[in-house]
Write a protein that holds these residues in place. Structure first.
Motif, mmCIF file in Angstrom:
data_model
loop_
_atom_site.group_PDB
_atom_site.id
_atom_site.type_symbol
_atom_site.label_atom_id
_atom_site.label_comp_id
_atom_site.label_asym_id
_atom_site.label_seq_id
_atom_site.Cartn_x
_atom_site.Cartn_y
_atom_site.Cartn_z
ATOM 1 N N HIS A 12 23.285 -34.898 23.815
ATOM 2 C CA HIS A 12 24.264 -34.246 22.931
ATOM 3 C C HIS A 12 25.664 -34.234 23.557
ATOM 4 N N SER A 13 26.044 -35.358 24.120
ATOM 5 C CA SER A 13 27.395 -35.547 24.687
ATOM 6 C C SER A 13 27.697 -34.705 25.929
ATOM 7 N N VAL A 14 26.671 -34.104 26.523
ATOM 8 C CA VAL A 14 26.859 -33.390 27.796
ATOM 9 C C VAL A 14 26.038 -34.126 28.858
ATOM 10 N N SER A 15 26.643 -34.376 30.009
ATOM 11 C CA SER A 15 25.917 -35.045 31.106
ATOM 12 C C SER A 15 25.955 -34.153 32.332
ATOM 13 N N ILE A 16 24.974 -34.345 33.207
ATOM 14 C CA ILE A 16 24.882 -33.458 34.377
ATOM 15 C C ILE A 16 26.142 -33.552 35.231
ATOM 16 N N GLY A 17 26.736 -34.761 35.285
ATOM 17 C CA GLY A 17 27.937 -34.959 36.097
ATOM 18 C C GLY A 17 29.100 -34.077 35.653
ATOM 19 N N ASP A 18 29.091 -33.659 34.381
ATOM 20 C CA ASP A 18 30.193 -32.818 33.877
ATOM 21 C C ASP A 18 30.279 -31.489 34.632
ATOM 22 N N TYR A 19 29.138 -31.032 35.134
ATOM 23 C CA TYR A 19 29.101 -29.697 35.754
ATOM 24 C C TYR A 19 28.911 -29.734 37.271
ATOM 25 N N LEU A 20 28.810 -30.948 37.830
ATOM 26 C CA LEU A 20 28.606 -31.056 39.278
ATOM 27 C C LEU A 20 29.938 -30.860 40.010
ATOM 28 N N ARG A 21 29.917 -30.012 41.029
ATOM 29 C CA ARG A 21 31.118 -29.850 41.859
ATOM 30 C C ARG A 21 31.038 -30.728 43.089
ATOM 31 N N PHE B 169 30.552 -41.236 37.913
ATOM 32 C CA PHE B 169 29.682 -41.032 36.751
ATOM 33 C C PHE B 169 30.225 -41.747 35.522
ATOM 34 N N SER B 170 29.304 -42.364 34.782
ATOM 35 C CA SER B 170 29.632 -42.845 33.435
ATOM 36 C C SER B 170 28.358 -42.682 32.609
ATOM 37 N N TYR B 171 28.334 -43.210 31.408
ATOM 38 C CA TYR B 171 27.177 -43.021 30.516
ATOM 39 C C TYR B 171 25.868 -43.457 31.198
ATOM 40 N N THR C 178 19.349 -16.945 32.274
ATOM 41 C CA THR C 178 19.002 -15.524 32.415
ATOM 42 C C THR C 178 19.983 -14.797 33.353
ATOM 43 N N ALA C 179 20.781 -15.579 34.081
ATOM 44 C CA ALA C 179 21.848 -14.970 34.891
ATOM 45 C C ALA C 179 23.174 -15.019 34.134
ATOM 46 N N GLY C 180 23.139 -15.402 32.858
ATOM 47 C CA GLY C 180 24.348 -15.442 32.040
ATOM 48 C C GLY C 180 25.248 -16.637 32.338
ATOM 49 N N LEU C 181 24.632 -17.754 32.752
ATOM 50 C CA LEU C 181 25.419 -18.966 33.049
ATOM 51 C C LEU C 181 24.939 -20.136 32.203
ATOM 52 N N GLY C 182 25.858 -20.764 31.519
ATOM 53 C CA GLY C 182 25.469 -21.849 30.614
ATOM 54 C C GLY C 182 26.342 -23.070 30.772
ATOM 55 N N GLY C 183 26.098 -24.041 29.906
ATOM 56 C CA GLY C 183 26.854 -25.290 29.888
ATOM 57 C C GLY C 183 25.916 -26.477 29.855
ATOM 58 N N LEU C 184 24.834 -26.385 30.641
ATOM 59 C CA LEU C 184 23.914 -27.518 30.742
ATOM 60 C C LEU C 184 22.762 -27.436 29.742
ATOM 61 N N GLU C 185 22.772 -26.414 28.836
ATOM 62 C CA GLU C 185 21.582 -26.213 27.991
ATOM 63 C C GLU C 185 21.223 -27.400 27.074
ATOM 64 N N PRO C 186 22.175 -28.291 26.679
ATOM 65 C CA PRO C 186 21.734 -29.447 25.889
ATOM 66 C C PRO C 186 20.741 -30.339 26.657
ATOM 67 N N LEU C 187 20.723 -30.190 27.996
ATOM 68 C CA LEU C 187 19.816 -31.022 28.807
ATOM 69 C C LEU C 187 18.440 -30.374 28.965
ATOM 70 N N TYR C 188 18.277 -29.177 28.399
ATOM 71 C CA TYR C 188 16.992 -28.498 28.551
ATOM 72 C C TYR C 188 15.890 -29.375 27.937
ATOM 73 N N ALA D 62 22.779 -29.913 45.399
ATOM 74 C CA ALA D 62 23.908 -30.054 44.483
ATOM 75 C C ALA D 62 24.494 -28.678 44.190
ATOM 76 N N ILE D 63 25.820 -28.652 44.068
ATOM 77 C CA ILE D 63 26.490 -27.401 43.689
ATOM 78 C C ILE D 63 27.111 -27.609 42.304
ATOM 79 N N PHE D 64 26.701 -26.741 41.376
ATOM 80 C CA PHE D 64 27.231 -26.820 40.008
ATOM 81 C C PHE D 64 28.143 -25.635 39.735
ATOM 82 N N GLN D 65 29.123 -25.858 38.887
ATOM 83 C CA GLN D 65 29.952 -24.752 38.404
ATOM 84 C C GLN D 65 29.641 -24.571 36.922
ATOM 85 N N LEU D 66 28.937 -23.471 36.596
ATOM 86 C CA LEU D 66 28.564 -23.236 35.199
ATOM 87 C C LEU D 66 29.492 -22.205 34.572
ATOM 88 N N GLN D 67 29.328 -22.036 33.256
ATOM 89 C CA GLN D 67 30.227 -21.126 32.520
ATOM 90 C C GLN D 67 29.554 -19.777 32.316
#
Ligand code: FAD
Length: 317
Positions: A139-148, A169-171, A112-122, A190-195
């Motif tokens: 769906h090939s996205v893991s939380i570690g992909d977006y963790l800073r 991080f691995s599978y 709702t703030a216009g930030l995405g990337g992690l939605e496959p984990l919803y 945790a600090i994430f960098q979303l798109q």
């Protein structure tokens, strides 16, 4: 003085002899010697430090959706993490979450703030801390992909500002998983960098992933999601052959959906899921997991390994 006496002296807020069933997704497990629900980061740190000072074994859990406690319970302190602070900066895409925040809440509020990337984990029913520890994904996205980075408590007086690489991080794995330590490191935030993306596109994605989950998974039951890891070591289907090597496919074709033990049954919807149908004990669940593993071993000469983690004393269970 015993560790229990020392701990009570150091931390009188913890409750004694609490059943773990309501803190475990599968609804099984004996009692914890001590249990404490941490609503703030100060509480969380206070409980961990007190346990360390008393040489008490401890475990921080989130929603308990990836762990199975033994019937003999947990000898030490279980800390249930309910910290809830969430800060979203829509202009930079930076999201700062305390580790007890629900993953789905973070994903929805970021959307709702216009930030995405992690939605496959919803729809993954875990906390930020639990998701990081197991590198949760879909769906090939893991939380570690977006963790800073993340603040991690590693000893009674040492906090680490850990960058993404620190977690290895691995599978479905990070350095925090399978550590088998009595006093493991604890993720505080945790600090994430979303798109930055269009809100309606992200919300569409969330609705699509939610629908898919509802169709493919036994939602609303007592369960802990996938029992076994995919032997491919990934949830990415790179070739058609990979589909035939997922844990779910192997279990289904080995007839696992017919298996049960006491009150525990394999889900008819997904052969890699165990459901607590009727007052199952942790022993029932473990027994059923061995039957599932054996079924695949007999048919494919392949040994499946657990994605879920066993906590507590299983030797005397
Ligand atoms: C219906 C359902 C669907 C699921 N779907 C998926 C899926 O699609 N993908 C997936 O990956 N998983 C899935 N899972 C499994 C599970 O929900 C995830 O692994 C989730 O991320 C676990 O989070 P949790 O907070 O419940 O962790 P818990 O189960 O409470 O803990 C898991 C591990 O993390 C550690 N831990 C927890 N918090 C912290 C912390 N703050 N610091 C350090 N360590 C910590 C615990 O000690 C434990 O070792 C599903 C489960 C269910 C029941």
């Amino acid at each position: 003085m015993s560790w229990k006496e020392k701990f009570k002296e150091n931390f009188s807020k913890a409750k004694e002899g609490i059943s773990l069933t309501q803190y475990c997704g599968l609804g099984v497990g004996g009692k914890a010697d001590f249990l404490f629900v941490a609503d703030t980061v100060n509480d969380l740190v206070g409980a961990v430090v007190a346990a360390k000072k008393s040489a008490a074994a401890y475990r921080v859990i989130g929603f308990g959706t990836n762990v199975i406690f033994s019937d003999t319970g947990f000898k030490g302190l279980v800390i249930v993490n309910r910290t809830a602070g969430l800060n979203i900066d829509s202009s930079t895409g930076k999201v700062i979450a305390e580790s007890g925040v629900s993953l789905s809440k973070l994903i929805l509020e970021a959307a709702t703030a216009g930030l995405g990337g992690l939605e496959p984990l919803y729809g993954i029913p875990g906390t930020v801390g639990g998701a990081i520890a197991v590198n949760a994904g879909a769906h090939s996205v893991s939380i570690g992909d977006y963790l800073r980075s993340s603040s991690v408590l590693i000893s009674a007086d040492k906090m680490l500002s850990a960058k993404r690489d620190w977690f290895k991080f691995s599978y479905r794995k990070s350095r925090l998983k399978y550590s088998h330590l009595n006093s493991p490191p604890v993720v505080l935030n945790a600090i994430f960098q979303l798109q930055r993306r269009k809100e309606e596109d992200i919300l569409d994605g969330i609705a699509r992933f939610k629908k898919e989950r509802q169709e493919r998974q036994p939602i609303g039951q007592k369960t802990c999601g996938s029992i076994f890891r995919n032997p491919t070591g990934s949830d990415q289907m790179k070739s058609e052959e990979d589909r035939f090597r997922t844990a779910g496919y192997l279990l289904d074709s080995a007839g696992a959906k017919q298996l049960s033990s006491g009150g525990a049954k394999v889900s008819k919807i997904h052969a890699n899921w165990v459901i607590n149908k009727k007052n199952a004990s942790a022993h029932d669940v473990r027994d059923l997991i061995e039957k599932m593993r054996n079924a695949v071993e007999e048919k494919y000469s392949l040994t499946l390994l657990e994605e879920v983690e066993y906590l507590g004393d299983w030797k005397n269970a």
